[in-house]
Motif scaffolding. Structure first.
Motif, short mmCIF file in Angstrom:
data_model
loop_
_atom_site.label_atom_id
_atom_site.label_comp_id
_atom_site.label_asym_id
_atom_site.label_seq_id
_atom_site.Cartn_x
_atom_site.Cartn_y
_atom_site.Cartn_z
N GLU A 1 3.56 -12.29 17.23
CA GLU A 1 4.20 -13.52 17.67
C GLU A 1 4.79 -13.33 19.06
N LYS A 2 4.27 -14.06 20.02
CA LYS A 2 4.74 -13.99 21.39
C LYS A 2 6.10 -14.67 21.49
N ARG B 1 1.42 -17.45 17.97
CA ARG B 1 0.64 -16.35 17.41
C ARG B 1 -0.47 -15.97 18.37
N VAL B 2 -0.52 -14.68 18.73
CA VAL B 2 -1.50 -14.19 19.70
C VAL B 2 -2.39 -13.15 19.01
N VAL B 3 -3.69 -13.29 19.19
CA VAL B 3 -4.65 -12.33 18.64
C VAL B 3 -4.95 -11.28 19.70
N HIS B 4 -4.80 -10.00 19.33
CA HIS B 4 -5.02 -8.91 20.29
C HIS B 4 -6.10 -7.97 19.75
N ARG C 1 -8.76 -6.39 15.17
CA ARG C 1 -7.91 -7.45 15.73
C ARG C 1 -6.58 -7.47 14.99
N THR C 2 -5.53 -7.66 15.74
CA THR C 2 -4.20 -7.78 15.17
C THR C 2 -3.50 -8.98 15.79
N THR C 3 -2.57 -9.55 15.06
CA THR C 3 -1.83 -10.70 15.58
C THR C 3 -0.35 -10.37 15.70
#
Length: 263
Positions: free
Chosen positions: A27-28, A44-47, A23-25
């Motif tokens: 900033e949208k 902050r979005v977790v991908h 998982r990486t985060t």
């Protein structure tokens, strides 16, 4: 899980249903209206990144295998997993033999120390004795062609000098399995030719070599097998000419129009 032993009855490397995800985060970027509400802060979005997905294959001792695929295909992730640097999220990897890695030029070197000191540290870390290092040191230094710079801090080296030393250390450890990720991308033409000859020598001495490269000519010239990855999945493994032809057609026609059955 990676196990190490030296039975030639087993394949050099066995990869069974291996997946690697993390998982990486990031900033949208906010819209103007939401930025006003959040005082300019992004969200902050977790991908979830699936770097490898259920990859399985075996490589026998004495094989020189080229790993090809577009950027982001999972090539470097696979090499790090085989090296034991990156544990699989799922599946199993078995490695039979001593591994020498050149996965990123100069990684593992202490740049405040001299080239000479880094050769010693690299050799000891790979399991060599001081006697073995004393026997091979001059050969390693001569191959790297650093001259008096061998006794200077590596922070004074150019990228090409660091690359030459890293390559020289990796190929002179007498590895059973050599992992090289784009090792020939840095350096002048003369050194690239010498490096290619050394890699062929390693392979001819019954060593097993993995070569990640975007240079199809290098894969054809140095490897007797090839493996193609795409978006973390194994697409094809086999003769380099056939695998490269399939990969080239894939690049030409695009993913939606491609089928291995057409080859």
């Amino acid at each position: 899980m990676t196990t190490n032993s030296t039975s030639t009855a087993d394949p050099a490397v066995s990869v069974e249903n291996v997946s690697v995800s993390y998982r990486t985060t990031f900033e949208k970027v906010p819209t103007f209206r939401s930025a006003v509400r959040r005082l300019g802060r992004g969200q902050r979005v977790v991908h979830l990144v699936e770097a490898l997905r259920e990859v399985s294959f075996e490589v026998n001792h004495g094989t020189s295998i080229g790993i090809i695929g577009a950027n982001g295909a999972g090539k470097s992730t696979l090499m790090r997993a085989i090296a034991g640097i990156l544990p699989p999220s799922e599946g199993r990897i078995e490695v039979h033999g001593r591994v020498s890695t050149l996965l990123a030029l100069g990684v593992g070197f202490n740049r405040k120390l001299s080239g000479r000191e880094n050769v010693v540290l690299g050799g000891l870390a790979a399991g060599m004795t001081r006697e073995e290092l004393n026997e091979r040191y001059e050969e390693i230094a001569d191959f790297a062609e650093l001259g008096e710079f061998i006794d200077m801090p590596m922070q004074t080296y150019s990228s090409g000098m660091s690359a030459r030393l890293a390559f020289s250390v990796a190929v002179h450890l007498n590895p059973d399995i050599l992992l090289i990720d784009e090792a020939l991308s840095t350096g002048d033409a003369k050194f690239k030719q010498k490096a290619a000859r050394k890699m062929r020598e390693v392979a001819e001495n019954a060593g097993t070599m993995f070569l990640v490269s975007h240079a199809m000519r290098s894969v054809k010239r140095l490897c007797n097998e090839a493996l193609w990855l795409h978006k973390g999945q194994l697409m094809m493994q086999g003769d380099p000419t056939e695998v490269i032809a399939a990969y080239t057609k894939f690049l030409e026609v695009g993913e939606d129009a491609f089928s291995l059955e057409d080859m």
